[in-house]
Design a protein around this motif. Structure first.
Motif, PDB file in Angstrom:
ATOM      1  N   THR A 105      79.397  53.253  60.210  1.00  0.00           N
ATOM      2  CA  THR A 105      78.564  52.471  59.436  1.00  0.00           C
ATOM      3  C   THR A 105      77.872  53.252  58.407  1.00  0.00           C
ATOM      4  O   THR A 105      77.969  54.614  58.626  1.00  0.00           O
ATOM      5  CB  THR A 105      77.492  51.987  60.419  1.00  0.00           C
ATOM      6  N   PRO A 106      77.387  52.900  57.143  1.00  0.00           N
ATOM      7  CA  PRO A 106      76.556  53.804  56.377  1.00  0.00           C
ATOM      8  C   PRO A 106      75.536  54.617  57.204  1.00  0.00           C
ATOM      9  O   PRO A 106      75.151  55.766  56.608  1.00  0.00           O
ATOM     10  CB  PRO A 106      76.014  52.553  55.265  1.00  0.00           C
ATOM     11  N   ARG A 107      74.815  54.198  57.913  1.00  0.00           N
ATOM     12  CA  ARG A 107      73.872  54.870  58.849  1.00  0.00           C
ATOM     13  C   ARG A 107      74.444  55.952  59.637  1.00  0.00           C
ATOM     14  O   ARG A 107      74.051  57.444  59.502  1.00  0.00           O
ATOM     15  CB  ARG A 107      73.047  53.869  59.813  1.00  0.00           C
ATOM     16  N   ARG A 108      75.550  55.622  60.327  1.00  0.00           N
ATOM     17  CA  ARG A 108      76.149  56.840  60.807  1.00  0.00           C
ATOM     18  C   ARG A 108      76.725  57.964  60.094  1.00  0.00           C
ATOM     19  O   ARG A 108      76.798  59.316  60.336  1.00  0.00           O
ATOM     20  CB  ARG A 108      77.504  56.265  61.938  1.00  0.00           C
ATOM     21  N   LEU A 109      77.315  57.437  59.075  1.00  0.00           N
ATOM     22  CA  LEU A 109      77.785  58.396  57.899  1.00  0.00           C
ATOM     23  C   LEU A 109      76.828  59.385  57.392  1.00  0.00           C
ATOM     24  O   LEU A 109      76.969  60.401  57.212  1.00  0.00           O
ATOM     25  CB  LEU A 109      78.576  57.573  56.782  1.00  0.00           C
ATOM     26  N   GLN A 110      75.631  58.674  57.265  1.00  0.00           N
ATOM     27  CA  GLN A 110      74.498  59.333  56.520  1.00  0.00           C
ATOM     28  C   GLN A 110      74.212  60.595  57.528  1.00  0.00           C
ATOM     29  O   GLN A 110      73.599  61.695  57.253  1.00  0.00           O
ATOM     30  CB  GLN A 110      73.395  58.481  56.068  1.00  0.00           C
ATOM     31  N   SER A 111      73.816  60.125  58.984  1.00  0.00           N
ATOM     32  CA  SER A 111      73.539  60.990  59.849  1.00  0.00           C
ATOM     33  C   SER A 111      74.514  62.327  60.164  1.00  0.00           C
ATOM     34  O   SER A 111      74.074  63.379  60.283  1.00  0.00           O
ATOM     35  CB  SER A 111      73.242  60.415  61.265  1.00  0.00           C
ATOM     36  N   ARG A 112      75.790  61.943  59.928  1.00  0.00           N
ATOM     37  CA  ARG A 112      76.646  62.906  60.238  1.00  0.00           C
ATOM     38  C   ARG A 112      76.750  63.800  58.920  1.00  0.00           C
ATOM     39  O   ARG A 112      76.759  65.007  59.204  1.00  0.00           O
ATOM     40  CB  ARG A 112      78.174  62.526  60.350  1.00  0.00           C
ATOM     41  N   MET A 113      76.625  63.369  57.917  1.00  0.00           N
ATOM     42  CA  MET A 113      76.533  64.230  56.592  1.00  0.00           C
ATOM     43  C   MET A 113      75.225  65.119  56.690  1.00  0.00           C
ATOM     44  O   MET A 113      75.472  66.152  56.207  1.00  0.00           O
ATOM     45  CB  MET A 113      76.567  63.390  55.393  1.00  0.00           C
ATOM     46  N   ARG A 114      74.354  64.326  56.960  1.00  0.00           N
ATOM     47  CA  ARG A 114      73.113  65.103  56.893  1.00  0.00           C
ATOM     48  C   ARG A 114      73.138  66.758  57.935  1.00  0.00           C
ATOM     49  O   ARG A 114      72.765  67.546  57.507  1.00  0.00           O
ATOM     50  CB  ARG A 114      71.961  64.384  57.532  1.00  0.00           C
ATOM     51  N   LYS A 115      73.846  66.421  58.906  1.00  0.00           N
ATOM     52  CA  LYS A 115      74.048  67.528  60.170  1.00  0.00           C
ATOM     53  C   LYS A 115      74.931  68.475  59.510  1.00  0.00           C
ATOM     54  O   LYS A 115      74.772  69.558  59.549  1.00  0.00           O
ATOM     55  CB  LYS A 115      74.273  66.836  61.385  1.00  0.00           C
ATOM     56  N   ILE A 116      76.131  67.769  58.824  1.00  0.00           N
ATOM     57  CA  ILE A 116      77.131  69.094  58.269  1.00  0.00           C
ATOM     58  C   ILE A 116      76.486  69.651  57.089  1.00  0.00           C
ATOM     59  O   ILE A 116      76.738  70.988  56.938  1.00  0.00           O
ATOM     60  CB  ILE A 116      78.126  68.219  57.814  1.00  0.00           C
ATOM     61  N   LEU A 117      75.722  68.859  56.318  1.00  0.00           N
ATOM     62  CA  LEU A 117      75.217  69.699  55.137  1.00  0.00           C
ATOM     63  C   LEU A 117      74.176  70.612  55.335  1.00  0.00           C
ATOM     64  O   LEU A 117      74.013  71.478  54.671  1.00  0.00           O
ATOM     65  CB  LEU A 117      74.819  68.593  54.096  1.00  0.00           C
ATOM     66  N   ALA A 118      73.265  70.460  56.214  1.00  0.00           N
ATOM     67  CA  ALA A 118      72.470  71.327  56.845  1.00  0.00           C
ATOM     68  C   ALA A 118      71.384  71.468  55.504  1.00  0.00           C
ATOM     69  O   ALA A 118      71.138  72.838  55.352  1.00  0.00           O
ATOM     70  CB  ALA A 118      72.742  72.501  57.394  1.00  0.00           C
ATOM     71  N   GLY A 119      71.076  70.602  54.651  1.00  0.00           N
ATOM     72  CA  GLY A 119      69.910  70.741  53.741  1.00  0.00           C
ATOM     73  C   GLY A 119      70.789  71.153  52.537  1.00  0.00           C
ATOM     74  O   GLY A 119      69.992  71.078  51.390  1.00  0.00           O
ATOM     75  N   ARG A 120      72.015  71.254  52.554  1.00  0.00           N
ATOM     76  CA  ARG A 120      72.554  71.295  51.074  1.00  0.00           C
ATOM     77  C   ARG A 120      72.754  70.023  50.210  1.00  0.00           C
ATOM     78  O   ARG A 120      72.647  68.950  50.889  1.00  0.00           O
ATOM     79  CB  ARG A 120      74.082  72.030  51.287  1.00  0.00           C
ATOM     80  N   ARG A 121      72.798  70.016  49.083  1.00  0.00           N
ATOM     81  CA  ARG A 121      72.941  68.761  48.230  1.00  0.00           C
ATOM     82  C   ARG A 121      74.388  68.243  48.483  1.00  0.00           C
ATOM     83  O   ARG A 121      75.359  68.643  48.459  1.00  0.00           O
ATOM     84  CB  ARG A 121      72.862  68.935  46.872  1.00  0.00           C
ATOM     85  N   ALA A 122      74.355  66.623  48.773  1.00  0.00           N
ATOM     86  CA  ALA A 122      75.568  66.005  49.054  1.00  0.00           C
ATOM     87  C   ALA A 122      76.567  66.182  47.687  1.00  0.00           C
ATOM     88  O   ALA A 122      75.732  65.996  46.623  1.00  0.00           O
ATOM     89  CB  ALA A 122      75.400  64.814  49.248  1.00  0.00           C
ATOM     90  N   PRO A 123      77.850  66.529  47.785  1.00  0.00           N
ATOM     91  CA  PRO A 123      78.666  66.585  46.528  1.00  0.00           C
ATOM     92  C   PRO A 123      78.811  65.232  45.880  1.00  0.00           C
ATOM     93  O   PRO A 123      79.227  64.101  46.579  1.00  0.00           O
ATOM     94  CB  PRO A 123      79.886  67.282  47.061  1.00  0.00           C
ATOM     95  N   ARG A 124      78.526  65.115  44.602  1.00  0.00           N
ATOM     96  CA  ARG A 124      78.875  63.688  43.862  1.00  0.00           C
ATOM     97  C   ARG A 124      80.441  63.570  43.798  1.00  0.00           C
ATOM     98  O   ARG A 124      80.620  62.364  43.916  1.00  0.00           O
ATOM     99  CB  ARG A 124      78.244  64.004  42.502  1.00  0.00           C
ATOM    100  N   ALA A 125      81.239  64.377  44.077  1.00  0.00           N
ATOM    101  CA  ALA A 125      82.729  64.328  43.814  1.00  0.00           C
ATOM    102  C   ALA A 125      83.418  63.849  45.149  1.00  0.00           C
ATOM    103  O   ALA A 125      84.433  63.137  45.398  1.00  0.00           O
ATOM    104  CB  ALA A 125      83.415  65.509  43.611  1.00  0.00           C
TER     105      ALA A 125
END
Length: 385
Positions: A105-125
């Motif tokens: 789900t979008p919520r789960r994706l956001q949660s996982r990406m937040r953990k992986i990115l660890a404060g870095r900006r999400a890539p637009r690509a």
């Protein structure tokens, strides 16, 4: 599939994928050459999404449920889109990535990406989607449209393949059905020269050959340009990624999963270390880099208890996992004793000298023989004298 192709597509092999708005009358794919014509062609270098691991073409990533395939594929997609390091170790060239998270789900994706990115900006690509038609029923065209809009795309991840496979055509054997289902994704990969990664499962029954563990028939691995199988024992953080394919060297990579960061990390050393217990693995890794080490040195360097290291080294030596010298220093089997500790090397016996006689007194620096040393008769002299 049409026999026409938009002129901006890079020919690799096979048929073209129909792209909305493609110009009419474009030249068809060429699929045959004379031998000398083929040898005169110049092909571009293989494009890598992850050098040495994921190349352009169709890649099948398989593993048991909940082993961490989605974390691996999402982390890799983020790294490629941002131009960072895949597996926290391999430099990748940046480029657009399409990630189809069809079980999330979008919520789960956001949660996982937040953990992986660890404060870095999400890539637009990085483009993410949680739904897609099956490949035979419009999925191919939808993905092709995205690729057409992103000509520099480097990777498409479909998690999971079962969601886009579609119905099995009637009258086909199980092998042919699997091969046909893979063919839709392979034509996408070949037409656009992009890495397409299909996330899939492995069968419950184990096998010595990791390719045999892929769920389904051999038609799946047979149609793929590369097959990657991720293994990780339950309740452990370490895993092994097996890789084989047409454009990649067959290899095994030792990995460690970091739950707090949601990332897989490439480890130093061979995967065989992961089959050991944690204490033995730590000792093995240290001794590999520092052969002829004592248990005290190993304990201080690894942070393990000295008595535990001492007993474990003795057991490992008994099991043939380590070798020890007379000074209690340990090394891996097959490793040279080295010169790091010359005092541990056996003393070379002195070369025996002949008794001093009148016949060889000139060989002893010209000094006269000691009193009382009898002369050796001439017929007893050495032939070399």
């Amino acid at each position: 599939m049409t026999s026409q192709r938009p002129p901006h597509l890079r020919l690799v092999a096979g048929d073209a994928v129909p792209v909305p708005g493609g110009p009419p009358g474009a030249a068809p794919f060429r699929t045959s050459w004379t031998a000398d014509e083929l040898m005169d062609l110049t092909f571009p270098e293989t494009r890598w999404a992850v050098p040495g691991v994921i190349a352009e073409g169709l890649n099948l990533l398989a593993g048991p449920p909940k082993v961490g395939k989605s974390w691996l594929s999402l982390g890799t997609a983020i790294a490629v889109a941002a131009g960072g390091k895949a597996l926290e170790a391999i430099e990748v060239e940046p480029g657009p990535v399409l990630y189809l998270a069809l079980e999330d789900t979008p919520r789960r994706l956001q949660s996982r990406m937040r953990k992986i990115l660890a404060g870095r900006r999400a890539p637009r690509a990085l483009t993410l989607a949680t739904s897609c038609p099956t490949l035979p029923q419009g999925g191919v065209e939808r993905i092709a449209h995205w690729l057409d809009s992103n000509p520099g795309a480097r990777m498409v991840v479909i998690d999971v393949f079962a969601k886009v496979r579609g119905a099995t055509p009637p009258g086909l054997s199980a092998y042919d059905a699997d091969y046909t289902a893979m063919g839709h994704a392979k034509r996408l990969a070949d037409t656009y020269g992009v890495a397409v990664v299909l996330v899939h499962h492995v069968r419950k029954m184990g096998s010595d050959d990791f390719l045999e563990q892929v769920s389904g028939t051999n038609g799946l691995a047979g149609a793929a340009d590369a097959t990657l199988v991720l293994k990780r024992a339950r309740s452990t953080a370490d895993g092994v990624l097996h890789v084989t394919g047409r454009d990649v060297e067959e290899a095994e990579y030792a990995l460690s999963f970091q739950p707090a960061a949601g990332v897989w990390h490439l480890l130093d050393g061979p995967p065989e270390d992961l089959a050991l217990g944690e204490t033995r693995a730590a000792i093995t890794r240290y001794v590999r880099e520092h052969p002829n080490s004592t248990p005290k040195v190993i304990a201080e360097a690894t942070g393990l208890v000295h008595n535990t290291v001492k007993r474990t080294c003795q057991r490992m030596a008994a099991d043939g996992q380590l070798c020890a010298d007379a000074g209690g220093r340990y090394r891996l089997p097959g490793t040279a004793t080295g010169t790091e500790h010359p005092e541990s090397a056996p003393r070379v016996p002195a070369v025996p000298q002949p008794d001093l006689t009148s016949a060889n007194e000139t060989d002893q620096g010209g000094h006269p023989p000691h009193p009382g040393v009898p002369r050796v008769p001439a017929d007893k002299e050495s032939p070399d004298s």
